[in-house]
Design a protein around this motif. Sequence first.
Motif, PDB file in Angstrom:
ATOM      1  N   ARG A   1      35.602 -14.576 -28.134  1.00 45.63           N
ATOM      2  CA  ARG A   1      34.609 -13.484 -28.779  1.00 45.63           C
ATOM      3  C   ARG A   1      34.188 -13.976 -30.019  1.00 45.63           C
ATOM      4  O   ARG A   1      33.396 -13.220 -30.483  1.00 45.63           O
ATOM      5  N   ASN A   2      34.517 -14.914 -30.682  1.00 48.03           N
ATOM      6  CA  ASN A   2      34.146 -15.275 -32.182  1.00 48.03           C
ATOM      7  C   ASN A   2      32.815 -16.199 -32.018  1.00 48.03           C
ATOM      8  O   ASN A   2      32.958 -17.307 -32.051  1.00 48.03           O
ATOM      9  N   ILE A   3      31.689 -15.551 -31.542  1.00 45.60           N
ATOM     10  CA  ILE A   3      30.499 -16.409 -30.812  1.00 45.60           C
ATOM     11  C   ILE A   3      29.545 -16.481 -31.816  1.00 45.60           C
ATOM     12  O   ILE A   3      28.327 -17.133 -31.572  1.00 45.60           O
ATOM     13  N   ASN A   4      29.170 -15.765 -33.202  1.00 48.49           N
ATOM     14  CA  ASN A   4      28.038 -15.778 -33.907  1.00 48.49           C
ATOM     15  C   ASN A   4      27.712 -17.047 -34.347  1.00 48.49           C
ATOM     16  O   ASN A   4      26.659 -17.349 -34.219  1.00 48.49           O
ATOM     17  N   ASP A   5      28.634 -17.920 -34.936  1.00 52.63           N
ATOM     18  CA  ASP A   5      28.376 -19.247 -35.258  1.00 52.63           C
ATOM     19  C   ASP A   5      27.677 -20.097 -34.174  1.00 52.63           C
ATOM     20  O   ASP A   5      26.750 -20.928 -34.336  1.00 52.63           O
ATOM     21  N   LEU A   6      28.440 -19.947 -33.090  1.00 51.85           N
ATOM     22  CA  LEU A   6      28.297 -20.801 -31.885  1.00 51.85           C
ATOM     23  C   LEU A   6      26.749 -20.753 -31.273  1.00 51.85           C
ATOM     24  O   LEU A   6      26.108 -21.193 -31.162  1.00 51.85           O
ATOM     25  N   ARG A   7      26.536 -19.006 -31.398  1.00 54.63           N
ATOM     26  CA  ARG A   7      25.083 -18.862 -30.852  1.00 54.63           C
ATOM     27  C   ARG A   7      24.148 -19.380 -31.741  1.00 54.63           C
ATOM     28  O   ARG A   7      23.029 -19.786 -31.572  1.00 54.63           O
ATOM     29  N   CYS A   8      24.383 -19.219 -33.174  1.00 56.78           N
ATOM     30  CA  CYS A   8      23.458 -19.609 -34.171  1.00 56.78           C
ATOM     31  C   CYS A   8      23.134 -21.374 -33.850  1.00 56.78           C
ATOM     32  O   CYS A   8      21.891 -21.346 -33.931  1.00 56.78           O
ATOM     33  N   VAL A   9      24.082 -22.022 -33.668  1.00 54.55           N
ATOM     34  CA  VAL A   9      23.911 -23.529 -33.404  1.00 54.55           C
ATOM     35  C   VAL A   9      23.038 -23.684 -32.254  1.00 54.55           C
ATOM     36  O   VAL A   9      22.052 -24.215 -32.411  1.00 54.55           O
ATOM     37  N   ALA A  10      23.314 -23.139 -31.184  1.00 49.61           N
ATOM     38  CA  ALA A  10      22.445 -23.200 -29.863  1.00 49.61           C
ATOM     39  C   ALA A  10      21.120 -22.729 -30.133  1.00 49.61           C
ATOM     40  O   ALA A  10      20.160 -23.301 -29.989  1.00 49.61           O
ATOM     41  N   ASP A  11      20.941 -21.498 -31.035  1.00 48.29           N
ATOM     42  CA  ASP A  11      19.423 -21.176 -31.191  1.00 48.29           C
ATOM     43  C   ASP A  11      18.726 -22.030 -31.894  1.00 48.29           C
ATOM     44  O   ASP A  11      17.438 -22.419 -31.846  1.00 48.29           O
ATOM     45  N   LEU A  12      19.371 -22.426 -33.133  1.00 52.13           N
ATOM     46  CA  LEU A  12      18.788 -23.467 -34.025  1.00 52.13           C
ATOM     47  C   LEU A  12      18.323 -24.830 -33.571  1.00 52.13           C
ATOM     48  O   LEU A  12      17.442 -25.315 -33.964  1.00 52.13           O
ATOM     49  N   THR A  13      19.257 -25.138 -32.537  1.00 51.93           N
ATOM     50  CA  THR A  13      18.787 -26.478 -31.838  1.00 51.93           C
ATOM     51  C   THR A  13      18.257 -26.300 -30.669  1.00 51.93           C
ATOM     52  O   THR A  13      18.204 -27.413 -29.970  1.00 51.93           O
ATOM     53  N   LYS A  14      17.697 -25.217 -30.103  1.00 52.33           N
ATOM     54  CA  LYS A  14      17.059 -25.096 -29.035  1.00 52.33           C
ATOM     55  C   LYS A  14      17.964 -25.026 -27.638  1.00 52.33           C
ATOM     56  O   LYS A  14      17.420 -25.500 -26.631  1.00 52.33           O
ATOM     57  N   GLY A  15      19.375 -25.206 -28.009  1.00 52.42           N
ATOM     58  CA  GLY A  15      20.215 -25.246 -26.816  1.00 52.42           C
ATOM     59  C   GLY A  15      20.517 -23.997 -25.966  1.00 52.42           C
ATOM     60  O   GLY A  15      20.041 -23.002 -26.552  1.00 52.42           O
TER      61      GLY A  15
END
Length: 104
Positions: free
Chosen positions: A61-75
């Motif tokens: 459930r600790n997803i904020n940083d992982l979501r950020c990485v995906a968003d910034l790299t269009k993943g």
Amino acid sequence: MARTLRSLPELTSNGRSGDKPVNVVLISDGLDSCGDDPCAAARSLKLNLPFAVVSGVAASRNINDLRCVADLTKGLFLDAETPEDIRSAVQKASGRDIPEECRQ
């Protein structure tokens, strides 16, 4: 996570041009073990490898940083709670998902 993202330009020659993109699937509990900033590392990655896409599969459930990485790299950002969810998410993120009509 950040250390992994920062090491990618040294590990691949792809991702620098549109004819040689690179697709990375990052499976994580969402916590950076070294206390670094994964979002800053993703921004840096896009500068060095503009055609790198990092999809994140969250195994907690600790997803904020992982979501950020995906968003910034269009993943893609995919949440996975069970081992079957993780398998399915990795297949989807890697482009190897099985169409619904082909599943048994």
